[in-house]
Scaffold this motif. Sequence first.
Motif, PDB file in Angstrom:
ATOM      1  N   HIS A 516       0.973  -1.334   0.011  1.00 20.31           N
ATOM      2  CA  HIS A 516      -0.041   0.048   0.032  1.00 20.31           C
ATOM      3  C   HIS A 516       0.887   1.226  -0.183  1.00 20.31           C
ATOM      4  N   MET A 517       1.882   1.241   0.962  1.00 21.18           N
ATOM      5  CA  MET A 517       2.674   2.569   0.948  1.00 21.18           C
ATOM      6  C   MET A 517       3.472   2.915  -0.534  1.00 21.18           C
ATOM      7  N   THR A 518       4.158   1.649  -0.815  1.00 19.49           N
ATOM      8  CA  THR A 518       5.057   2.007  -2.091  1.00 19.49           C
ATOM      9  C   THR A 518       4.022   2.092  -3.244  1.00 19.49           C
ATOM     10  N   HIS A 519       3.042   1.454  -3.448  1.00 15.12           N
ATOM     11  CA  HIS A 519       2.161   1.683  -4.625  1.00 15.12           C
ATOM     12  C   HIS A 519       1.368   2.911  -4.412  1.00 15.12           C
ATOM     13  N   GLY A 520       1.012   3.360  -3.229  1.00 12.48           N
ATOM     14  CA  GLY A 520       0.470   4.745  -3.221  1.00 12.48           C
ATOM     15  C   GLY A 520       1.591   6.076  -3.513  1.00 12.48           C
ATOM     16  N   PHE A 521       2.827   5.627  -3.300  1.00  9.93           N
ATOM     17  CA  PHE A 521       3.878   6.749  -3.546  1.00  9.93           C
ATOM     18  C   PHE A 521       4.231   6.558  -4.993  1.00  9.93           C
ATOM     19  N   LEU A 522       4.113   5.625  -5.746  1.00 12.05           N
ATOM     20  CA  LEU A 522       4.814   5.669  -7.168  1.00 12.05           C
ATOM     21  C   LEU A 522       3.700   5.957  -8.003  1.00 12.05           C
ATOM     22  N   ALA A 523       2.393   5.528  -7.602  1.00  3.96           N
ATOM     23  CA  ALA A 523       1.318   5.939  -8.485  1.00  3.96           C
ATOM     24  C   ALA A 523       0.895   7.404  -8.321  1.00  3.96           C
ATOM     25  N   GLY A 524       1.217   7.906  -7.361  1.00  2.00           N
ATOM     26  CA  GLY A 524       0.927   9.445  -7.107  1.00  2.00           C
ATOM     27  C   GLY A 524      -0.556   9.342  -6.210  1.00  2.00           C
ATOM     28  N   ASP A 525      -0.924   8.457  -5.614  1.00  2.00           N
ATOM     29  CA  ASP A 525      -1.921   8.382  -4.806  1.00  2.00           C
ATOM     30  C   ASP A 525      -1.817   9.053  -3.381  1.00  2.00           C
TER      31      ASP A 525
END
Length: 576
Positions: A516-525
């Motif tokens: 959740h943390m890394t995906h939200g960071f890379l996806a700009g969420d």
Amino acid sequence: MLAIIAKVALWIAGLALPLIIWVAYLYLSYWGIANDPIEKCQAPLTVIAQKGCLAANKSTVPASANLSGKIEFDAAAGTLSAEITPKAAAATATTDWLTPVSHVPAWLAFAAGNVARQFDWTDRGSGYAHSLPVVILYALVGMLLFAISWSLTPNANSLHRLYRDRLSKAFLFDPGRSADGNIARAEASLDQGRDFKPLDRMKLSELFVVADDGATTTDRPAAPKLRAPYHLINTALNIQGSDFANRRGRNADFFVFSPLYVGSEATRYARTPAVERLEQSLDLATAMAISGAAASSNMGSNSIKALTPTLALLNVRLGYWLNNPRYVEATARPQRRSTPLFLWSEISGRLYENSDGVYLTDGGHIENLGVYELLRRRCKVIVAVDAEADAPMNFASLMKLQRYARIDLGVRIDLPWTPIRDRTRAIMAENADRKSAQASSGATDEAPHVHVAIGSIDYGGDDKGYLVYIKSSLSSDENDYIRDYARRNDTFPHETTGDQFFSEEQFEVYRALGFHMTHGFLAGDHSVAVGPGTDPRMARFTEAGEKAIDAVRAALGLPEPRRPTVSVTATMIDQG
């Protein structure tokens, strides 16, 4: 007050095992001494006369007498009378007949008797018939145990091998190959992991894989190019007895395993293939286990002197003894020898960088983020994941890294980490106190959803870099079962690592939170904290215009995001 109580409790725990050993020593000594009432009844008494002498010298236990009677008080006459009659004490039994070895356990008396018969000492008095055979017996057992311990290698009886095998089975396998060597099928498996080809014996030097494209120049082949990241496995070199490390009281130095070199500043470096030839048990799984050897008698800058002997004697030793890289390819002899008496070296803390063997433990025993060696190499972009147990959210590992970098390397790190701390602290407080949560449920909604901070690294001069710092944290927009687990466990995601018995749910929520943390960071969420630590601001990793984000995206090979087009009219309106 609590600190004093904790320190006293620590010393008591540390002294418990040495005290037990001391009591065992006293008992063994007591059993080895003949309790000799025969000394008062020596020859030339006959057997009958000796028995009478022993009977006359038998000890008795004096018994106290009892008193009985009545007490009367005449209120009218104002007199007090008492009638007390002494009552003779009951006769007590005298001590049973004593022999010189009646206090000795049967197994020890039997063993001492066998030794005495070997030397024909059974009729030479208790001093020869018991005490001397016991001394010889203790000496023989001691020499046997010493010979066995001398024949063992330093890592033979520690917990390192068990720890190493478990980690290897969990993490080292080839997901592209099945256990029989065929190409793995792309389908779900209930036995996933065990049905893949194990990489248990993979050597460190095998990680250095180069591209063989056959390109050559006029006189020599082209320089090889890596086909995979260059791995650095960080450990702590324990040198509690060294002046090198204790100039600053660290008790440790940074020790690194890499595909090409192994060593540290204190021990110097040796080529990895040369170390592997000398140290047959050194492979990737071994280096990985050393890097995670958190529980040990000596723990670098985290060593607890009061517990060091106890942990060593209880064999709580996940660390690893390695041949000193200083002497792998050198003709000079070691200045000290630690490995023949390795256990004593661990108990006493006499560990040095110039001995024949060095003791390695978890890299977190000196620096827990694994960033120091990257700073030494002046990397332009460093990605660090901080998943340590940090319930107070004090960012202790980051603070220590900044201090080491400034002192040792002259490097300054400026990271805007406070937004991560503030939001996670508020959510953890809500989970700990549901009533307060209802009263202030809207407080955390106003804070940005941030798990990542991007800070600057100043190497000196015009040499700059960036640190992408990902911290275990909460933002209240995680999936349902993560938030449910956090509500039931108020220290999540910073539960103590002392509990190694993970349930399926616990393992999954930590994995899901990391995704959740890394995906939200890379996806700009999610927002990203950037700017100076004293004045952080929020940005998105998918939006252009922020210098730090643009530099990180370029280093990771990501395309530069398109800047939004703004019309002249809109700009004029925005400006008022």
